[in-house]
Design an enzyme around this catalytic site. Structure first.
Site, mmCIF file in Angstrom:
data_model
loop_
_atom_site.group_PDB
_atom_site.id
_atom_site.type_symbol
_atom_site.label_atom_id
_atom_site.label_comp_id
_atom_site.label_asym_id
_atom_site.label_seq_id
_atom_site.Cartn_x
_atom_site.Cartn_y
_atom_site.Cartn_z
ATOM 1 N N GLU A 1 -5.852 8.613 8.190
ATOM 2 C CA GLU A 1 -6.333 8.316 6.828
ATOM 3 C C GLU A 1 -7.678 8.971 6.536
ATOM 4 O OE1 GLU A 1 -5.806 4.629 4.682
ATOM 5 O OE2 GLU A 1 -4.849 3.818 6.470
ATOM 6 N N ASN B 1 -7.110 6.229 -1.582
ATOM 7 C CA ASN B 1 -6.006 5.298 -1.338
ATOM 8 C C ASN B 1 -6.263 4.134 -2.300
ATOM 9 O OD1 ASN B 1 -4.160 3.487 -0.332
ATOM 10 N ND2 ASN B 1 -4.601 3.931 1.817
ATOM 11 N N CYS C 1 -4.823 -2.928 2.888
ATOM 12 C CA CYS C 1 -4.534 -2.854 4.313
ATOM 13 C C CYS C 1 -5.731 -3.117 5.213
ATOM 14 C CB CYS C 1 -3.847 -1.534 4.668
ATOM 15 S SG CYS C 1 -3.077 -1.647 6.306
ATOM 16 N N GLU D 1 0.859 -1.198 0.000
ATOM 17 C CA GLU D 1 0.000 0.000 0.000
ATOM 18 C C GLU D 1 0.893 1.245 0.000
ATOM 19 O OE1 GLU D 1 -1.514 0.829 3.961
ATOM 20 O OE2 GLU D 1 -3.348 1.753 3.171
ATOM 21 N N ASN E 1 0.316 -1.100 5.497
ATOM 22 C CA ASN E 1 1.224 -0.327 6.366
ATOM 23 C C ASN E 1 0.609 -0.393 7.752
ATOM 24 O OD1 ASN E 1 3.228 1.834 4.794
ATOM 25 N ND2 ASN E 1 1.432 1.287 3.569
ATOM 26 N N LYS F 1 -9.558 2.014 -1.801
ATOM 27 C CA LYS F 1 -9.752 1.485 -0.441
ATOM 28 C C LYS F 1 -11.096 1.905 0.150
ATOM 29 C CE LYS F 1 -7.089 1.313 3.928
ATOM 30 N NZ LYS F 1 -5.803 1.763 4.512
HETATM 31 N N1 CDT Z 1 -2.882 1.449 6.467
HETATM 32 C C1 CDT Z 1 -3.791 0.900 7.261
HETATM 33 O O1 CDT Z 1 -4.948 0.707 6.895
HETATM 34 N N2 CDT Z 1 -3.390 0.569 8.501
HETATM 35 C C2 CDT Z 1 -4.278 0.100 9.499
HETATM 36 C C3 CDT Z 1 -3.791 0.570 10.818
HETATM 37 C C4 CDT Z 1 -4.821 0.453 11.837
HETATM 38 S S1 CDT Z 1 -4.516 1.434 13.214
HETATM 39 C C5 CDT Z 1 -5.611 2.714 12.943
HETATM 40 C C6 CDT Z 1 -4.419 -1.412 9.529
HETATM 41 O O2 CDT Z 1 -5.546 -1.893 9.630
HETATM 42 O O3 CDT Z 1 -3.411 -2.125 9.509
#
Ligand code: CDT
Length: 306
Positions: free
Chosen positions: A140, A104, A166, A45, A191, A121
């Site tokens: 985000e 995204n 993600c 991502e 990420n 996304k």
């Molecule tokens: N990039 C992304 O979606 N990361 C989220 C972090 C969650 S913490 C708010 C994930 O679900 O891995």
């Protein structure tokens, strides 16, 4: 049928790194994967920049420097050219500006360098405003709209390929919508920070939840999953690695060991899904959608404590 695929995990990308630097790393890994015989490569991502939603960025010009206005653009064209030369397809995550809308996004590019699929996304995590008292922010919701393309599945030769990004990987609905389109392979990038204080969970759990979600979902939807992390300590924040290829059995076929740029690959026996699709997960015979109404009628639980 056998399908040879790869996942290209990335180590950190610094805020000051240029697109050219990021694309050079992606090209090197594409070359590595192709050299091993892989036909598809999954990148992370937001693979072209640092994970900028960890910061509040008020300056529009600075914010938009993390986004792509065209794909391929001048700086990303070399990746498409390399894919065509090597005869390899790829999934790439990036921040997209479309008019005045920001998404995204991920794209699926075939071995001739053509974009054959796009996904935006849908499950956008985190907050729109910085939260007091937490060292790690996840903003985000400040920067991205909810995707408007659904969860499409694309025909790529004999393989039906879907995408998500993600946080989408934590939601069973993501996979089921693609499972109902007979998806064979789901590609996704992530990420995921450790030590995100608002969850109040120990630091080992994000990696566990990553694999838990991927393994259960591959099994329950009889598909392969290729998952690529951006990993390691990026701008002072640690992000999990654990990039992997998961089989329809729910087993991890291969997993990255480092938290840096690393290619993993696996020759997938696509017939591994058949036994499940024809029996225990034969959707037409066993699903009972008349009892699943709440899934589409309700957003939250009827006893939500929040
Ligand atoms: N990039 C992304 O979606 N990361 C989220 C972090 C969650 S913490 C708010 C994930 O679900 O891995």
């Amino acid at each position: 049928m056998k399908l040879h695929i790869a996942v290209a995990q990335m180590g950190p990308i610094a805020r000051s790194d240029t697109r050219r630097q990021a694309v050079a790393r992606l090209c090197d890994m594409l070359e590595d994967a192709a050299g091993r015989g892989a036909k598809w490569v999954t990148f992370p991502e937001l693979a072209l920049t640092t994970f900028f939603p960890r910061w509040t960025i008020d300056d529009t010009q600075e914010l938009e420097s993390f986004f792509e206005t065209e794909m391929p653009g001048k700086e990303t064209q070399p990746l498409f050219d390399r894919a065509r030369k090597l005869g390899v397809g790829f999934y790439l995550g990036y921040a997209e500006i479309a008019g005045d809308r920001r998404f995204n996004t991920s794209i699926l590019v075939d071995s001739t360098g053509n974009i054959i699929g796009k996904y935006r996304k849908i499950h956008i995590p985190g907050d729109a405003q910085s939260q007091d008292g937490y060292p790690i922010q996840h903003l985000e919701k400040r920067y991205f709209e909810v995707g408007d393309l659904g969860f499409p599945v694309f025909d790529a030769g004999d393989t039906r390929i879907g995408m998500c990004i993600c946080n989408d990987r934590r939601w069973p609905e993501t996979y089921r919508v693609m499972g109902l389109q007979a998806v064979d392979l789901i590609m996704l990038g992530y990420n995921t920070p450790t030590g995100y204080g608002r969850l109040g969970e120990p630091r080992h759990l994000p990696l566990h939840h990553n694999h838990l979600s991927l393994q259960a979902s591959a099994y329950q939807n009889t598909c392969w999953i290729a998952a690529a992390a951006k990993a390691g300590v990026e701008e002072g924040i640690h992000m999990i690695g654990g990039s992997c290829i998961v089989a329809p059995t729910g087993e991890i076929a291969v997993q990255a060991l480092s938290e840096d740029d690393e290619v993993i690959n696996y020759v997938c026996d696509m017939s591994l899904a058949d036994g499940y699709r024809g029996n225990i997960f034969h959707f037409e015979r066993h699903r009972r959608p008349e009892h699943y109404r709440a899934i589409v009628d309700r957003v939250g639980s009827s006893r939500s404590p929040f």
